[in-house]
Write a protein that holds these residues in place. Structure first.
Motif, PDB file in Angstrom:
ATOM      1  N   UNK A 541     -72.782-130.496  91.059  1.00  0.00           N
ATOM      2  CA  UNK A 541     -71.467-130.756  90.256  1.00  0.00           C
ATOM      3  C   UNK A 541     -70.817-129.726  89.668  1.00  0.00           C
ATOM      4  N   UNK A 542     -69.554-129.710  89.783  1.00  0.00           N
ATOM      5  CA  UNK A 542     -69.061-128.426  89.430  1.00  0.00           C
ATOM      6  C   UNK A 542     -68.769-128.453  87.773  1.00  0.00           C
ATOM      7  N   UNK A 543     -67.909-129.502  87.296  1.00  0.00           N
ATOM      8  CA  UNK A 543     -67.758-129.761  85.752  1.00  0.00           C
ATOM      9  C   UNK A 543     -68.066-130.751  85.244  1.00  0.00           C
ATOM     10  N   UNK A 544     -69.399-131.399  85.235  1.00  0.00           N
ATOM     11  CA  UNK A 544     -69.926-132.571  84.903  1.00  0.00           C
ATOM     12  C   UNK A 544     -69.636-132.761  83.175  1.00  0.00           C
ATOM     13  N   UNK A 545     -69.161-134.200  82.771  1.00  0.00           N
ATOM     14  CA  UNK A 545     -68.970-134.385  81.579  1.00  0.00           C
ATOM     15  C   UNK A 545     -69.481-135.891  81.238  1.00  0.00           C
ATOM     16  N   UNK A 546     -69.737-135.986  79.870  1.00  0.00           N
ATOM     17  CA  UNK A 546     -70.312-137.484  79.798  1.00  0.00           C
ATOM     18  C   UNK A 546     -70.263-137.682  78.042  1.00  0.00           C
ATOM     19  N   UNK A 547     -70.398-138.834  77.901  1.00  0.00           N
ATOM     20  CA  UNK A 547     -70.204-139.237  76.259  1.00  0.00           C
ATOM     21  C   UNK A 547     -71.384-140.186  76.060  1.00  0.00           C
ATOM     22  N   UNK A 548     -72.064-139.888  74.951  1.00  0.00           N
ATOM     23  CA  UNK A 548     -73.354-141.016  74.621  1.00  0.00           C
ATOM     24  C   UNK A 548     -73.089-141.598  73.457  1.00  0.00           C
ATOM     25  N   UNK A 549     -73.134-142.821  73.197  1.00  0.00           N
ATOM     26  CA  UNK A 549     -73.024-143.504  72.058  1.00  0.00           C
ATOM     27  C   UNK A 549     -74.213-142.982  70.931  1.00  0.00           C
ATOM     28  N   UNK A 550     -73.906-142.949  69.893  1.00  0.00           N
ATOM     29  CA  UNK A 550     -74.844-142.786  68.758  1.00  0.00           C
ATOM     30  C   UNK A 550     -76.115-143.415  68.780  1.00  0.00           C
TER      31      UNK A 550
END
Length: 665
Positions: A541-550
């Motif tokens: 993957x070239x530009x992985x991005x994610x968001x995790x809840x607290x």
């Protein structure tokens, strides 16, 4: 130990009685807390008793089965009281109580000392076979054990009490013979007990020249022989297939031996060797032969029959315990306490203690499965009726991880339960995801030989405890809509006592991690497929991005402990994360974590945890992880992050602040 074995005081006896009563109460508490019907066997109640229809006798000429007495106690009670799961398990509780009391009385008749009585009672009542039979309703072995104990009681009374008047003696003898004969109708192989015990007793009286051979021994042999003749004629007259129940379930002999050695070690490692030793002893000296030797020889012959048929199940050898424990108790009572008797009892106790956790697990899991299954089918039936497909199309119910062969009972059961609850059979069709592993069984039940089903939009995925390939339901998957999930889904691992010691005491590994990895799924889940999973492309993957809840974690935690954590995560990038729900080699994306110490160095990385499917952009999912704390105290930064194997961690490229500082003490 030897001094204690000789003691048989009133205080000891009362202590043993209190102990056994407490054990019975514990077992009954579990049995009576079951208020559901599981998928194995109990679907036969749904199609008959619960609908006011006659319960068919379990006579299958095409399989050579003739055991008509399977559920008559439930049928009779249902004519008086409205049938319910609790009522049927209450009947099961009564049977458990009767067996526990009668076994205790039979052991007392042997005049065994208190230690022997307690150990042998426990090794039966806490056995794996008894635990399984106590929870499941249509297990003939439980009734057979009770009837065998009645026969053992009548034999012991006839042998030991000579002062009874003739009429009373005859009533006791006839009661025992009738009980054993009735047991034939629960399990065909019970005739092995009758013939073997009768033949060995006949030999005993002949070699010891005790005079006239009792009529009860001749009667026993005649009853056993008559049953063989009857059964043989029935097979010749009515059998409609060359296949038989035994041939359909036969397996490799080494697998059978290993199974019984694991589930019934008392029988394999105590009863069989002791039988061989006693047989050699009485061959040399006929006067050493007692009725107790005849008991254990009959028990061993029954075991041999199942080994010859190459059939196994957790409760098949349960009737053996009635003869075996009373036989061993009598042998020990007839000799002085020696080092050999001490070793025998201690070994028996250790073997029983080793399998006790497995028996507890089986009772816990079977109870959980029954209650969960009963709720599941009711919710699923209602949903199917309220959400029909257009044009009267059927909806596919896909049993995840199930094969048509070994899972045939699950397929038949689910269909039976849904139809009984008012779901038209045209509304659904049941599919499986695994290759048929027993075509003879599936063919017998009329299940079509189909290719492995891969699923489609609109299908309902069914997750259940009876899977050939274990696939547990995801906490949250982007492609599925959750229709139902059991409230209580897990049971402790099916470990022996030695396993618990080895993993949780003697091993350097964390006990919690071992439990999490080996716990058993006992729940049910139904998930509607609302989209097909993306194809998997294994590429960096070239530009992985994610968001995790607290994360729900305190600011201070103890070093070395492990905590289960449910992590909600979203793919905020523009690429699909390759995942397939299992740990596989290659550039798959997994969820894990990293601890960074105060020097900015990686203290250690966590284990990998799988995503349920390829995670597309904007997808949200939830994954359970086991978070292990660092062993060294200090202040650490925690990164919970996806990682693409052989490529890199996402947190090193993510702009979101997902760190959590935790003080480890």
């Amino acid at each position: 130990m030897e001094t204690n074995l000789k003691g048989n005081s009133i205080t000891q006896r009362y202590g043993i009685i209190v102990f056994c009563v407490s054990g019975l109460v514990a077992i009954l508490t579990v049995v009576l807390s079951v208020d559901g019907l599981g998928p194995i066997d109990d679907h036969q109640f749904i199609r008959t008793i619960f609908q006011g229809k006659p319960f068919g006798y379990y006579i299958l000429p095409e399989l050579g089965r003739f055991i008509p007495l399977t559920a008559q106690e439930y049928v009779l009670t249902s004519r008086i009281i409205e049938p319910s799961p609790f009522l049927f398990h209450f009947i099961g509780g009564i049977k458990v109580l009767l067996i526990g009391v009668l076994l205790f009385y039979c052991l007392m008749l042997t005049r065994a000392n208190s230690w022997a009585l307690a150990i042998l009672w426990c090794v039966t009542m806490y056995s794996i076979g008894f635990a399984n039979a106590a929870i499941r309703l249509q297990i003939g072995e439980l009734n057979a054990l009770f009837l065998i104990l009645v026969f053992v009681w009548s034999t012991l009374v006839s042998e030991k009490v000579t002062s009874l008047i003739s009429s009373r003696q005859n009533i006791i003898v006839v009661t025992g013979l009738v009980a054993l004969a009735v047991a034939f109708l629960y399990k065909e192989l019970i005739f092995v007990f009758a013939l073997t015990f009768g033949a060995v007793e006949l030999l005993r009286y002949y070699r010891q020249k005790q005079g006239k051979i009792p009529a009860r021994i001749w009667a026993l042999l005649i009853i056993g022989a008559c049953y063989i003749v009857f059964y043989g004629l029935w097979r010749v007259t009515f059998a409609t297939s060359s296949s038989s129940y035994a041939s359909l379930h036969a397996t490799a002999i080494l697998d059978v031996i290993n199974f019984y050695a694991t589930n019934d070690p008392f029988i394999i490692f105590i009863v069989l060797p002791l039988t061989l030793f006693r047989v050699l002893l009485i061959i040399r000296n006929a006067n050493k032969h007692t009725v107790y030797d005849s008991f254990i020889v009959a028990a061993s012959a029954y075991v041999g029959a199942f080994l010859a048929l190459r059939m196994f199940n957790t409760y098949y050898l349960l009737p053996v315990y009635g003869f075996a424990v009373c036989g061993i108790a009598g042998i020990l009572a007839g000799q002085a306490a020696t080092w050999s008797s001490t070793v025998l009892l201690v070994t028996t106790g250790l073997l029983g203690a080793n399998t006790l956790p497995v028996a507890v697990f089986d009772m816990q899991s079977l109870k959980s499965i029954a209650n969960n299954h009963y709720q599941f089918v009711q919710v699923l039936s209602k949903w199917l009726v309220e959400n029909p497909l257009p044009n009267s199309e059927h909806r596919n119910l896909v049993l995840k991880g199930v094969s048509q062969g070994s899972g045939i009972e699950i397929i038949v059961s689910l269909k039976t339960f849904l139809e009984s609850l008012g779901t038209p059979d045209a509304f659904f069709e049941i599919k499986t995801t695994e290759v048929d592993d027993n075509k003879n069984i599936s063919s017998y039940y009329g299940v079509k030989d189909e290719l492995v089903y891969t699923g489609n939009i609109g299908d309902i995925l069914v997750f259940n405890p009876y899977q050939k390939v274990v696939i547990t339901p995801p906490l949250q998957a982007p492609s599925y809509y959750e229709i139902y999930r059991s409230g209580f889904e897990w049971a402790l691992p099916r470990w022996t006592g030695w396993d618990w010691l080895k993993i949780c005491v003697f091993s350097q590994n964390n006990c919690t991690s071992g439990i999490f990895a080996s716990k058993q799924y006992t729940g049910y889940a139904a998930m509607l497929v609302r989209r097909l999973a993306s194809p998997i492309q294994l590429a960096p993957l070239s530009s992985p991005s994610y968001r995790i809840e607290p994360l729900d974690l305190p600011s201070t935690m103890q070093a070395g402990i492990t905590k289960k954590l449910d992590v909600s995560i979203e793919n905020t990038g523009s690429e699909t994360w390759p995942a397939n729900g299992i740990s596989s080699p290659g550039m798959f994306v997994h969820l894990s974590y990293v601890w960074i110490n105060e020097n900015g160095q990686v203290a250690f990385e966590g284990n990998r945890f799988t995503f349920p499917e390829p995670i597309q952009p904007n997808d949200k999912t939830k994954v359970s992880i086991l978070l292990k704390m660092p062993m060294q105290p200090g202040k650490y930064k925690l990164f919970v992050s996806p990682v693409q194997e052989n490529v890199g961690w996402f947190y090193t490229q993510n702009n979101n602040d997902v760190t959590k500082v935790i003080d480890i003490y």
